[in-house]
Design a protein around this motif. Structure first.
Motif, PDB file in Angstrom:
ATOM      1  N   UNK A   9      28.660 -32.262  10.857  1.00  0.00           N
ATOM      2  CA  UNK A   9      27.328 -31.714  11.050  1.00  0.00           C
ATOM      3  C   UNK A   9      27.403 -30.199  11.102  1.00  0.00           C
ATOM      4  N   UNK A  10      28.590 -29.632  10.836  1.00  0.00           N
ATOM      5  CA  UNK A  10      28.786 -28.180  10.881  1.00  0.00           C
ATOM      6  C   UNK A  10      28.357 -27.536   9.566  1.00  0.00           C
ATOM      7  N   UNK A  72      24.373 -34.898   1.971  1.00  0.00           N
ATOM      8  CA  UNK A  72      23.717 -34.681   3.258  1.00  0.00           C
ATOM      9  C   UNK A  72      22.979 -35.965   3.609  1.00  0.00           C
ATOM     10  N   UNK A  73      23.152 -36.418   4.841  1.00  0.00           N
ATOM     11  CA  UNK A  73      22.491 -37.652   5.294  1.00  0.00           C
ATOM     12  C   UNK A  73      21.666 -37.335   6.531  1.00  0.00           C
ATOM     13  N   UNK A  74      20.408 -37.746   6.501  1.00  0.00           N
ATOM     14  CA  UNK A  74      19.554 -37.615   7.670  1.00  0.00           C
ATOM     15  C   UNK A  74      19.900 -38.688   8.690  1.00  0.00           C
ATOM     16  N   UNK A  75      20.050 -38.268   9.941  1.00  0.00           N
ATOM     17  CA  UNK A  75      20.377 -39.199  11.026  1.00  0.00           C
ATOM     18  C   UNK A  75      19.232 -39.174  12.023  1.00  0.00           C
ATOM     19  N   UNK A 106      27.551 -34.272   5.249  1.00  0.00           N
ATOM     20  CA  UNK A 106      27.020 -33.558   6.410  1.00  0.00           C
ATOM     21  C   UNK A 106      25.836 -34.328   6.968  1.00  0.00           C
ATOM     22  N   UNK A 107      25.793 -34.447   8.284  1.00  0.00           N
ATOM     23  CA  UNK A 107      24.692 -35.118   8.950  1.00  0.00           C
ATOM     24  C   UNK A 107      23.675 -34.095   9.432  1.00  0.00           C
ATOM     25  N   UNK A 108      22.394 -34.444   9.316  1.00  0.00           N
ATOM     26  CA  UNK A 108      21.294 -33.593   9.768  1.00  0.00           C
ATOM     27  C   UNK A 108      20.365 -34.429  10.636  1.00  0.00           C
ATOM     28  N   UNK A 131      14.076 -34.542   0.909  1.00  0.00           N
ATOM     29  CA  UNK A 131      13.945 -33.106   0.610  1.00  0.00           C
ATOM     30  C   UNK A 131      13.767 -32.297   1.897  1.00  0.00           C
ATOM     31  N   UNK A 132      13.011 -32.810   2.852  1.00  0.00           N
ATOM     32  CA  UNK A 132      12.843 -32.141   4.145  1.00  0.00           C
ATOM     33  C   UNK A 132      14.199 -32.036   4.845  1.00  0.00           C
ATOM     34  N   UNK A 133      14.962 -33.113   4.824  1.00  0.00           N
ATOM     35  CA  UNK A 133      16.289 -33.141   5.434  1.00  0.00           C
ATOM     36  C   UNK A 133      17.190 -32.097   4.776  1.00  0.00           C
ATOM     37  N   UNK A 134      17.168 -32.055   3.446  1.00  0.00           N
ATOM     38  CA  UNK A 134      18.013 -31.096   2.730  1.00  0.00           C
ATOM     39  C   UNK A 134      17.567 -29.660   2.978  1.00  0.00           C
ATOM     40  N   UNK A 135      16.260 -29.431   3.021  1.00  0.00           N
ATOM     41  CA  UNK A 135      15.767 -28.081   3.358  1.00  0.00           C
ATOM     42  C   UNK A 135      16.318 -27.632   4.706  1.00  0.00           C
ATOM     43  N   UNK A 136      16.290 -28.541   5.691  1.00  0.00           N
ATOM     44  CA  UNK A 136      16.824 -28.203   7.019  1.00  0.00           C
ATOM     45  C   UNK A 136      18.296 -27.811   6.910  1.00  0.00           C
ATOM     46  N   UNK A 137      19.059 -28.578   6.153  1.00  0.00           N
ATOM     47  CA  UNK A 137      20.480 -28.282   5.996  1.00  0.00           C
ATOM     48  C   UNK A 137      20.696 -26.950   5.280  1.00  0.00           C
ATOM     49  N   UNK A 138      19.986 -26.731   4.185  1.00  0.00           N
ATOM     50  CA  UNK A 138      20.160 -25.498   3.412  1.00  0.00           C
ATOM     51  C   UNK A 138      19.886 -24.250   4.231  1.00  0.00           C
ATOM     52  N   UNK A 139      18.954 -24.340   5.174  1.00  0.00           N
ATOM     53  CA  UNK A 139      18.629 -23.187   6.002  1.00  0.00           C
ATOM     54  C   UNK A 139      19.665 -22.915   7.096  1.00  0.00           C
TER      55      UNK A 139
END
Length: 143
Positions: A9-10, A72-75, A106-108, A131-139
């Motif tokens: 998750x880092x 990336x996987x949303x948890x 990566x977990x988000x 896409x929302x999950x990935x946006x969170x990760x990208x930021x």
């Protein structure tokens, strides 16, 4: 886990333009989105309507097509941050992805991703949630 790196998750250190595929895991449907570290924007791709191992051939085809550097996987968690049954299932899915495709995963925290996707009026809510999950990760990525 036979030498595989642990699910993380880092944030990743950025060295180039990296491509990502993100997943909003569900037992019957899994939303998929793509994005990259250069634009730092995610785009909904598709929803895989399959259960169990039946989803993995579709995921393999998407990985072959997009050639992501990481997944990336949303948890999901309860609103107060407490894990529940779907938390365990999403984390298991993340481990399965890593084991099958040998890519960093990566977990988000995906709390409220579906609410955001619904609020946006998305036609494919599962893919929009990914896409929302990935946006969170990208930021969270370092420049």
């Amino acid at each position: 886990m036979s030498g595989l790196a642990p699910v993380s998750s880092a944030p990743m250190a950025m060295k180039k333009d990296l491509c990502f595929l993100a997943f909003d895991f569900g037992q019957k449907r899994t939303g998929v989105a793509t994005g990259n570290s250069l634009l730092r924007e995610a785009r909904a791709l598709t929803t895989i309507a399959a259960e169990g191992d039946a989803r993995f051939p579709r995921i393999a085809a998407l990985i072959a097509e997009w050639q992501p550097d990481a997944l990336v996987v949303g948890v999901p968690f309860h609103p107060d941050g407490v894990p529940h049954e779907m938390t365990r299932r999403a984390r298991r899915f993340a481990r399965q992805l890593q084991g099958r495709f040998a890519l960093p995963v990566h977990e988000v925290d995906e709390r409220y991703s579906t609410t955001e996707a619904l609020r946006s009026g998305a036609a494919d809510v599962d893919a929009a949630s990914a896409a929302v999950i990935l946006d969170q990760f990208l930021h969270t990525l370092s420049a």
